[in-house]
Design a protein around this motif. Structure first.
Motif, mmCIF file in Angstrom:
data_model
loop_
_atom_site.group_PDB
_atom_site.id
_atom_site.type_symbol
_atom_site.label_atom_id
_atom_site.label_comp_id
_atom_site.label_asym_id
_atom_site.label_seq_id
_atom_site.Cartn_x
_atom_site.Cartn_y
_atom_site.Cartn_z
ATOM 1 N N ILE A 177 -2.565 5.568 1.583
ATOM 2 C CA ILE A 177 -3.569 4.765 1.319
ATOM 3 C C ILE A 177 -4.834 5.127 1.985
ATOM 4 C CG2 ILE A 177 -2.784 2.960 3.091
ATOM 5 C CD1 ILE A 177 -4.892 2.163 -0.088
ATOM 6 N N TYR A 184 0.839 -1.106 -0.027
ATOM 7 C CA TYR A 184 0.116 0.168 0.014
ATOM 8 C C TYR A 184 0.874 1.238 -0.021
ATOM 9 C CZ TYR A 184 -3.662 -3.321 1.453
ATOM 10 O OH TYR A 184 -4.519 -4.314 1.436
ATOM 11 N N GLN A 207 -8.721 3.145 2.170
ATOM 12 C CA GLN A 207 -9.519 2.034 1.909
ATOM 13 C C GLN A 207 -10.634 2.326 2.546
ATOM 14 O OE1 GLN A 207 -7.478 -1.521 2.507
ATOM 15 N NE2 GLN A 207 -8.652 -2.670 1.155
ATOM 16 N N HIS A 244 -5.859 3.467 -3.479
ATOM 17 C CA HIS A 244 -7.106 3.887 -3.089
ATOM 18 C C HIS A 244 -7.995 2.770 -3.286
ATOM 19 C CE1 HIS A 244 -11.011 6.015 -3.142
ATOM 20 N NE2 HIS A 244 -10.567 6.656 -2.218
ATOM 21 N N ALA A 245 -8.938 2.561 -2.420
ATOM 22 C CA ALA A 245 -9.869 1.434 -2.911
ATOM 23 C C ALA A 245 -11.482 1.645 -2.200
ATOM 24 C CB ALA A 245 -9.519 0.083 -2.430
ATOM 25 N N HIS A 246 -12.188 1.003 -2.557
ATOM 26 C CA HIS A 246 -13.520 0.899 -2.048
ATOM 27 C C HIS A 246 -13.808 -0.678 -2.166
ATOM 28 C CE1 HIS A 246 -15.268 5.120 -1.417
ATOM 29 N NE2 HIS A 246 -14.149 5.317 -2.495
ATOM 30 N N GLN A 247 -14.383 -1.235 -0.893
ATOM 31 C CA GLN A 247 -14.579 -2.617 -0.887
ATOM 32 C C GLN A 247 -16.073 -2.517 -0.287
ATOM 33 O OE1 GLN A 247 -11.184 -3.984 1.222
ATOM 34 N NE2 GLN A 247 -10.941 -5.636 -0.304
ATOM 35 N N LEU A 292 -14.377 -5.294 -5.234
ATOM 36 C CA LEU A 292 -13.567 -4.032 -5.048
ATOM 37 C C LEU A 292 -13.442 -3.009 -6.302
ATOM 38 C CD1 LEU A 292 -10.520 -3.390 -3.681
ATOM 39 C CD2 LEU A 292 -9.555 -5.196 -5.370
ATOM 40 N N ALA A 329 -10.358 -0.514 -6.997
ATOM 41 C CA ALA A 329 -9.232 -0.137 -6.591
ATOM 42 C C ALA A 329 -8.239 0.769 -7.608
ATOM 43 C CB ALA A 329 -8.372 -0.970 -5.775
#
Length: 127
Positions: free
Chosen positions: A41, A37, A43, A117-120, A105, A107
């Protein structure tokens, strides 16, 4: 690990599989997170924001509790430095027994394969 060396499915499987293996090893948790990461980061998991410090705190208990795991990447698509993927994590926990979680995910990764960067979105799957 370069983002472009693998198919999106292979990249996601390798990213999470190799990171989890290193987290379960003896390396310092912060060093492992820094390999996978970027320092900045962000997330978002099910609406909860995780930064570098929160990720480090999240992975430390895995050393004691995670007995075995596997990642089954169902599909993954890449566009530039972004990947959208759907996968299932299955694990055997020391005290809680077997678990399974389906993950969606979205990302962004750097050219050297670190997540920026991420969205889960997750849901527990009945075993």
């Amino acid at each position: 690990m370069s983002f472009t060396d693998l198919s999106p499915k292979e990249f996601i499987a390798d990213f999470f599989g190799s990171m989890t293996e290193q987290v379960r090893g003896t390396a310092d948790a912060a060093e492992v997170i820094d390999r996978y990461y970027t320092p900045d980061i962000v997330q978002i998991v099910d609406g909860n924001r995780l930064d570098r410090a929160a990720l480090i705190a999240h992975v430390r208990p895995m050393r004691k509790n995670l007995v075995s795991y596997e990642f089954d990447v169902h599909e993954a698509l890449a566009l530039g430095d972004r990947i959208a993927a759907r996968f299932t994590i299955r694990g055997q926990m020391r005290k809680a027994g077997p678990i399974a979680t389906e993950v969606g995910l979205f990302a962004e990764f750097t050219s050297d394969g670190r997540m920026r960067h991420a969205h889960q979105m997750t849901r527990t799957v009945k075993i």
